[in-house]
Design a protein around this motif. Structure first.
Motif, PDB file in Angstrom:
ATOM      1  N   TYR A   1       0.884  -1.413   0.030  1.00 41.61           N
ATOM      2  CA  TYR A   1      -0.027   0.132   0.030  1.00 41.61           C
ATOM      3  C   TYR A   1       0.648   1.418  -0.044  1.00 41.61           C
ATOM      4  O   TYR A   1       0.611   2.295  -0.616  1.00 41.61           O
ATOM      5  CB  TYR A   1      -1.077   0.009   1.137  1.00 41.61           C
ATOM      6  CG  TYR A   1      -1.860   1.169   1.224  1.00 41.61           C
ATOM      7  CD1 TYR A   1      -3.109   1.177   0.461  1.00 41.61           C
ATOM      8  CD2 TYR A   1      -1.482   2.337   1.739  1.00 41.61           C
ATOM      9  CE1 TYR A   1      -3.920   2.189   0.307  1.00 41.61           C
ATOM     10  CE2 TYR A   1      -2.378   3.413   1.731  1.00 41.61           C
ATOM     11  CZ  TYR A   1      -3.669   3.358   0.881  1.00 41.61           C
ATOM     12  OH  TYR A   1      -4.442   4.316   0.941  1.00 41.61           O
ATOM     13  N   VAL A   2       1.686   1.204   0.827  1.00 42.17           N
ATOM     14  CA  VAL A   2       2.678   2.444   1.095  1.00 42.17           C
ATOM     15  C   VAL A   2       3.488   2.669  -0.404  1.00 42.17           C
ATOM     16  O   VAL A   2       3.526   3.693  -0.979  1.00 42.17           O
ATOM     17  CB  VAL A   2       3.785   2.250   2.048  1.00 42.17           C
ATOM     18  CG1 VAL A   2       4.766   3.263   2.108  1.00 42.17           C
ATOM     19  CG2 VAL A   2       3.129   2.536   3.404  1.00 42.17           C
ATOM     20  N   ALA A   3       4.121   1.612  -0.866  1.00 44.96           N
ATOM     21  CA  ALA A   3       4.745   1.712  -2.292  1.00 44.96           C
ATOM     22  C   ALA A   3       3.722   2.112  -3.439  1.00 44.96           C
ATOM     23  O   ALA A   3       4.198   2.815  -4.293  1.00 44.96           O
ATOM     24  CB  ALA A   3       5.327   0.349  -2.656  1.00 44.96           C
ATOM     25  N   GLY A   4       2.610   1.516  -3.202  1.00 42.69           N
ATOM     26  CA  GLY A   4       1.435   2.128  -4.386  1.00 42.69           C
ATOM     27  C   GLY A   4       1.188   3.527  -4.086  1.00 42.69           C
ATOM     28  O   GLY A   4       1.106   4.192  -5.133  1.00 42.69           O
ATOM     29  N   TYR A   5       1.201   3.911  -3.065  1.00 46.18           N
ATOM     30  CA  TYR A   5       0.832   5.302  -2.850  1.00 46.18           C
ATOM     31  C   TYR A   5       1.902   6.142  -3.123  1.00 46.18           C
ATOM     32  O   TYR A   5       1.691   7.414  -3.930  1.00 46.18           O
ATOM     33  CB  TYR A   5       0.480   5.581  -1.293  1.00 46.18           C
ATOM     34  CG  TYR A   5       0.100   6.993  -0.742  1.00 46.18           C
ATOM     35  CD1 TYR A   5      -1.113   7.328  -1.316  1.00 46.18           C
ATOM     36  CD2 TYR A   5       1.067   7.725  -0.371  1.00 46.18           C
ATOM     37  CE1 TYR A   5      -1.660   8.733  -0.994  1.00 46.18           C
ATOM     38  CE2 TYR A   5       0.594   9.057  -0.114  1.00 46.18           C
ATOM     39  CZ  TYR A   5      -0.591   9.426  -0.125  1.00 46.18           C
ATOM     40  OH  TYR A   5      -0.772  11.074  -0.185  1.00 46.18           O
ATOM     41  N   LEU A   6       2.938   5.936  -2.802  1.00 47.56           N
ATOM     42  CA  LEU A   6       4.197   6.539  -3.403  1.00 47.56           C
ATOM     43  C   LEU A   6       4.303   6.752  -5.092  1.00 47.56           C
ATOM     44  O   LEU A   6       5.015   7.683  -5.408  1.00 47.56           O
ATOM     45  CB  LEU A   6       5.582   6.126  -2.923  1.00 47.56           C
ATOM     46  CG  LEU A   6       5.489   6.408  -1.273  1.00 47.56           C
ATOM     47  CD1 LEU A   6       6.786   5.663  -0.712  1.00 47.56           C
ATOM     48  CD2 LEU A   6       5.624   7.896  -0.957  1.00 47.56           C
TER      49      LEU A   6
ATOM     50  N   ASP B   1       2.614   9.535  -6.953  1.00 48.42           N
ATOM     51  CA  ASP B   1       3.169  10.704  -7.291  1.00 48.42           C
ATOM     52  C   ASP B   1       3.940  10.768  -8.686  1.00 48.42           C
ATOM     53  O   ASP B   1       3.930  11.990  -9.158  1.00 48.42           O
ATOM     54  CB  ASP B   1       4.130  10.786  -6.177  1.00 48.42           C
ATOM     55  CG  ASP B   1       3.450  11.254  -5.012  1.00 48.42           C
ATOM     56  OD1 ASP B   1       2.149  11.398  -4.730  1.00 48.42           O
ATOM     57  OD2 ASP B   1       4.270  11.179  -3.813  1.00 48.42           O
ATOM     58  N   THR B   2       4.106   9.707  -9.352  1.00 44.94           N
ATOM     59  CA  THR B   2       5.060   9.472 -10.563  1.00 44.94           C
ATOM     60  C   THR B   2       3.997   9.643 -11.753  1.00 44.94           C
ATOM     61  O   THR B   2       4.632   9.582 -12.772  1.00 44.94           O
ATOM     62  CB  THR B   2       5.870   8.404 -10.497  1.00 44.94           C
ATOM     63  OG1 THR B   2       5.257   7.247 -10.571  1.00 44.94           O
ATOM     64  CG2 THR B   2       6.949   8.460  -9.353  1.00 44.94           C
ATOM     65  N   PHE B   3       2.519   9.503 -11.432  1.00 39.80           N
ATOM     66  CA  PHE B   3       1.618   9.317 -12.737  1.00 39.80           C
ATOM     67  C   PHE B   3       1.645  10.566 -13.413  1.00 39.80           C
ATOM     68  O   PHE B   3       1.921  11.610 -12.702  1.00 39.80           O
ATOM     69  CB  PHE B   3       0.460   8.843 -12.030  1.00 39.80           C
ATOM     70  CG  PHE B   3       0.277   7.511 -11.423  1.00 39.80           C
ATOM     71  CD1 PHE B   3       1.096   6.669 -11.933  1.00 39.80           C
ATOM     72  CD2 PHE B   3      -1.021   7.114 -10.872  1.00 39.80           C
ATOM     73  CE1 PHE B   3       1.051   5.292 -11.285  1.00 39.80           C
ATOM     74  CE2 PHE B   3      -1.158   5.691 -10.771  1.00 39.80           C
ATOM     75  CZ  PHE B   3      -0.158   4.978 -10.748  1.00 39.80           C
ATOM     76  N   PRO B   4       1.435  10.450 -14.774  1.00 43.03           N
ATOM     77  CA  PRO B   4       1.279  11.794 -15.316  1.00 43.03           C
ATOM     78  C   PRO B   4       0.064  12.432 -14.955  1.00 43.03           C
ATOM     79  O   PRO B   4      -0.939  11.948 -14.498  1.00 43.03           O
ATOM     80  CB  PRO B   4       1.105  11.261 -16.899  1.00 43.03           C
ATOM     81  CG  PRO B   4       1.465   9.905 -16.875  1.00 43.03           C
ATOM     82  CD  PRO B   4       1.274   9.237 -15.524  1.00 43.03           C
ATOM     83  N   GLU B   5      -0.088  13.644 -15.329  1.00 42.78           N
ATOM     84  CA  GLU B   5      -1.242  14.652 -14.981  1.00 42.78           C
ATOM     85  C   GLU B   5      -2.489  14.141 -15.472  1.00 42.78           C
ATOM     86  O   GLU B   5      -2.471  13.797 -16.691  1.00 42.78           O
ATOM     87  CB  GLU B   5      -0.920  16.003 -15.667  1.00 42.78           C
ATOM     88  CG  GLU B   5      -2.011  17.011 -15.156  1.00 42.78           C
ATOM     89  CD  GLU B   5      -1.896  17.326 -13.573  1.00 42.78           C
ATOM     90  OE1 GLU B   5      -2.893  17.453 -12.952  1.00 42.78           O
ATOM     91  OE2 GLU B   5      -0.798  17.288 -13.056  1.00 42.78           O
TER      92      GLU B   5
ATOM     93  N   THR C   1      -7.315   5.735  -8.326  1.00 48.89           N
ATOM     94  CA  THR C   1      -8.615   5.518  -7.421  1.00 48.89           C
ATOM     95  C   THR C   1      -7.925   4.314  -6.495  1.00 48.89           C
ATOM     96  O   THR C   1      -7.993   4.115  -5.478  1.00 48.89           O
ATOM     97  CB  THR C   1      -9.769   5.330  -8.061  1.00 48.89           C
ATOM     98  OG1 THR C   1     -10.078   6.568  -8.807  1.00 48.89           O
ATOM     99  CG2 THR C   1     -10.804   5.416  -6.955  1.00 48.89           C
ATOM    100  N   TYR C   2      -7.682   2.980  -7.452  1.00 46.65           N
ATOM    101  CA  TYR C   2      -7.568   1.598  -6.496  1.00 46.65           C
ATOM    102  C   TYR C   2      -6.391   1.388  -6.616  1.00 46.65           C
ATOM    103  O   TYR C   2      -6.153   0.208  -6.105  1.00 46.65           O
ATOM    104  CB  TYR C   2      -8.733   0.992  -7.421  1.00 46.65           C
ATOM    105  CG  TYR C   2      -9.839   1.152  -7.032  1.00 46.65           C
ATOM    106  CD1 TYR C   2     -10.662   1.389  -5.685  1.00 46.65           C
ATOM    107  CD2 TYR C   2     -10.869   1.670  -8.034  1.00 46.65           C
ATOM    108  CE1 TYR C   2     -12.202   1.615  -5.449  1.00 46.65           C
ATOM    109  CE2 TYR C   2     -12.282   2.107  -7.829  1.00 46.65           C
ATOM    110  CZ  TYR C   2     -12.763   2.051  -6.647  1.00 46.65           C
ATOM    111  OH  TYR C   2     -14.071   2.228  -6.516  1.00 46.65           O
ATOM    112  N   PHE C   3      -5.333   2.217  -7.108  1.00 46.12           N
ATOM    113  CA  PHE C   3      -4.118   1.597  -7.456  1.00 46.12           C
ATOM    114  C   PHE C   3      -3.416   1.323  -5.982  1.00 46.12           C
ATOM    115  O   PHE C   3      -2.807   0.059  -5.874  1.00 46.12           O
ATOM    116  CB  PHE C   3      -3.157   2.629  -8.141  1.00 46.12           C
ATOM    117  CG  PHE C   3      -1.812   2.264  -8.280  1.00 46.12           C
ATOM    118  CD1 PHE C   3      -1.544   1.483  -9.605  1.00 46.12           C
ATOM    119  CD2 PHE C   3      -0.738   2.404  -7.625  1.00 46.12           C
ATOM    120  CE1 PHE C   3      -0.351   0.945  -9.813  1.00 46.12           C
ATOM    121  CE2 PHE C   3       0.665   1.794  -7.911  1.00 46.12           C
ATOM    122  CZ  PHE C   3       0.792   1.408  -9.215  1.00 46.12           C
TER     123      PHE C   3
END
Length: 146
Positions: free
Chosen positions: A18-23, A26-30, A35-37
């Motif tokens: 979960y922590v790695a997915g949340y971090l 931040d690298t996703f394109p605009e 939502t469920y990543f």
């Protein structure tokens, strides 16, 4: 079979995922939805923590460090593969590919694109440190509740 090591490993590695997915979000394109990543990567962490780390617990602390790191690497691999295939199927449903070979090649390209996208210090530190700590804690659980 339910053991304390499997349960602790599943819970801890779900947290690492979960922590790695949340971090990574931040690298996703605009404009890309996330939502469920983190939750889906946490489910992969739960699965890997139960089967990989929990199944190998009890072999000693040096093995626990290696198994914890391995589990984190597998969380990253399966997360990348899942989302690359998901994106490929989404594009395929929009008739973006003419032949099946193009779709397979695109899935591999997406896997590599997502791999390079996640190569940031916070994500790698969360996976590595989280995997090592969760591995040791799972080993401690295996020794405490036999």
């Amino acid at each position: 079979m339910l053991t304390a090591a499997k349960l602790v490993g599943a819970i801890l590695f779900a947290g690492v995922g979960y922590v790695a997915g949340y971090l990574v979000t931040d690298t996703f394109p605009e404009g890309q939805l996330a939502t469920y990543f983190p939750a889906s990567i946490a489910v992969i962490g739960l699965w890997q923590g139960w089967y990989v780390m929990g199944g190998r617990a009890g072999a000693g602390f040096s093995a626990a460090l290696g198994n914890g790191f391995r589990t984190s690497v597998q969380i990253a691999f399966f997360g990348l593969a899942f989302y690359a295939l998901r994106e490929m199927f989404r594009r395929s449903a929009n008739l973006r590919y003419d032949q099946p070979g193009e779709a397979v090649t695109a899935a591999l390209e997406l896997f590599l694109e997502y791999f390079w996208q996640m190569q940031t210090a916070p994500v790698l530190i969360a996976l590595a440190a989280g995997g090592l700590i969760a591995g040791v804690l799972t080993e401690m659980a295996a020794r405490t509740w036999r």
